[in-house]
Design a protein around this motif. Sequence first.
Motif, short mmCIF file in Angstrom:
data_model
loop_
_atom_site.label_atom_id
_atom_site.label_comp_id
_atom_site.label_asym_id
_atom_site.label_seq_id
_atom_site.Cartn_x
_atom_site.Cartn_y
_atom_site.Cartn_z
N LEU A 9 37.86 44.25 38.55
CA LEU A 9 38.74 43.44 39.37
C LEU A 9 40.17 43.94 39.19
CD1 LEU A 9 36.54 41.32 37.81
CD2 LEU A 9 37.44 39.84 39.61
N SER A 10 41.00 43.67 40.18
CA SER A 10 42.40 44.08 40.10
C SER A 10 43.26 43.09 40.85
CB SER A 10 42.59 45.49 40.67
OG SER A 10 42.25 45.52 42.05
N LYS A 11 44.55 43.07 40.50
CA LYS A 11 45.51 42.25 41.23
C LYS A 11 46.87 42.92 41.19
CE LYS A 11 47.30 39.07 37.67
NZ LYS A 11 47.56 37.66 37.35
N LEU A 12 47.67 42.67 42.22
CA LEU A 12 49.02 43.21 42.28
C LEU A 12 49.98 42.21 41.63
CD1 LEU A 12 49.20 44.71 45.89
CD2 LEU A 12 49.17 45.96 43.71
N SER A 13 50.79 42.71 40.73
CA SER A 13 51.81 41.91 40.08
C SER A 13 53.14 42.62 40.32
CB SER A 13 51.53 41.77 38.58
OG SER A 13 52.49 40.97 37.95
N HIS A 19 44.36 45.59 36.00
CA HIS A 19 42.91 45.79 36.10
C HIS A 19 42.18 44.99 35.04
CE1 HIS A 19 43.42 49.08 38.99
NE2 HIS A 19 44.42 49.49 38.21
N ALA A 20 40.95 44.60 35.37
CA ALA A 20 40.12 43.87 34.41
C ALA A 20 38.66 44.15 34.71
CB ALA A 20 40.41 42.38 34.48
N GLN A 21 37.81 43.85 33.74
CA GLN A 21 36.37 43.97 33.91
C GLN A 21 35.69 42.67 33.48
OE1 GLN A 21 35.22 47.45 31.67
NE2 GLN A 21 35.20 48.74 33.50
N ILE A 60 29.67 28.69 33.08
CA ILE A 60 30.94 29.19 32.55
C ILE A 60 31.42 30.38 33.37
CG2 ILE A 60 32.03 30.26 30.52
CD1 ILE A 60 30.10 28.58 28.81
N TYR A 61 30.51 31.25 33.76
CA TYR A 61 30.84 32.41 34.59
C TYR A 61 31.55 32.00 35.87
CZ TYR A 61 29.65 35.91 38.21
OH TYR A 61 29.69 36.78 39.26
N ARG A 62 30.97 31.03 36.59
CA ARG A 62 31.55 30.60 37.87
C ARG A 62 32.94 29.99 37.66
NH1 ARG A 62 25.92 29.34 39.41
NH2 ARG A 62 26.09 27.34 38.34
N HIS A 63 33.07 29.14 36.65
CA HIS A 63 34.35 28.48 36.42
C HIS A 63 35.43 29.48 36.02
CE1 HIS A 63 37.10 26.03 33.68
NE2 HIS A 63 37.42 25.70 34.91
N GLN A 64 35.13 30.33 35.04
CA GLN A 64 36.14 31.29 34.57
C GLN A 64 36.49 32.32 35.65
OE1 GLN A 64 37.92 31.35 31.89
NE2 GLN A 64 36.94 29.73 30.71
N LEU A 65 35.50 32.75 36.41
CA LEU A 65 35.77 33.71 37.47
C LEU A 65 36.67 33.10 38.54
CD1 LEU A 65 35.32 36.43 38.85
CD2 LEU A 65 33.20 35.50 39.81
N GLY A 72 44.78 35.63 41.50
CA GLY A 72 45.06 36.84 42.25
C GLY A 72 44.13 38.01 42.04
N TYR A 73 43.22 37.94 41.08
CA TYR A 73 42.29 39.04 40.87
C TYR A 73 41.27 39.09 42.02
CZ TYR A 73 43.78 40.28 36.16
OH TYR A 73 44.51 40.72 35.08
N ARG A 74 40.96 40.33 42.46
CA ARG A 74 39.97 40.53 43.50
C ARG A 74 38.97 41.59 43.03
NH1 ARG A 74 41.89 36.54 44.46
NH2 ARG A 74 43.02 35.81 46.31
N PRO A 75 37.67 41.38 43.31
CA PRO A 75 36.64 42.28 42.77
C PRO A 75 36.47 43.56 43.58
CG PRO A 75 35.62 40.53 44.02
CD PRO A 75 37.10 40.23 44.03
#
Length: 333
Positions: A9-13, A19-21, A60-65, A72-75
């Motif tokens: 996932l990534s987001k513009l700041s 970036h994140a995984q 937990i996956y759904r809530h945290q995601l 702002g993160y997008r997959p």
Amino acid sequence: MEVIFMNRLSKLSGQHEEHAQLWIGEEEGAWHLGWSRYEEGDREDSSWYEGSSWDELLHIYRHQLAIQMSEGYRPLIQGLFHESEDLKSRSYGGQRLHCYSERYGNEELYADLCTWRRRRAAADRKAPYFIATNRLLRMISAFVPQTMDELMQLPGVGESKANEYGQEWMELTSGVERSTAFPLDWVQSVLSEDEYESWLYKQKEQKYKQELDKFTTRKQVLEGMKEGYTLEEIVNRSGLSRRELIELLETLDLEGYETDSLLDAELAVMPEQEQEAVWNAYEELGDSFLKPVLHKVYGGDKPGGGNLEQVYERLRMIRIRFRRHAEAERNAG
């Protein structure tokens, strides 16, 4: 550990892209759910879940995601929870107006509308949400309708509601300056797609938080029953009220969970003759309503000086067994 799922996932700041995984792994029968964030060559890992329950992991996956996507993160790979279909089906109309009103509403006017609603609800002896929802009051505060025609362009305002409350709303909005106009088709172009999507994911975050809390409470109750806790101990452990817990026990019993140990312990102080009288009343009157059974068994008196809520608790607990018995007889027949 074997990683069985991963998505980037990534987001513009500002001008910087973060970036994140998101990953799910399995090791020796235990599930692992984690989040890794990368910034300027550094990696920061967060463990969201470690345990044996796949259902708990998914909650937990759904809530945290949803939290991360509302920020702002997008997959890289779409479809983490069918968000593309959801966004497509809810991209127009009332949802965008709702989004705009939450982000750009007039807080002072909204507070005045809430005060009006409390007074009107008390006067009419109605629940406040029957008068107007928070969502509708947010829209009035954001778009400031000043005529009945403008008011009726808001979703949730029909002719009946406008006739009943419209004039009072107009009195509250008439002196408020506004920078927008009706009709509201301009909202579509003012809200950026990313802003709208982040708002939608915030709604998901709230929804999945409620589902996670419900799952956690249910888990605590089942564990408490397994460990032989009393009703009061489970109340303290779960945060439920005694009535909410007994209502959940009714559901769990229907689903086939063993509730007898807890019921035995709670009903041990109730004389067998009294329990039999309650059972017979259910057979005669049915189990849909408690009050006729209460009157049949006790008349106008409460047994043993107990409080009325305690009496209803026992009626509900005996009804759990009565319904199970009746269901078994139907199946046998």
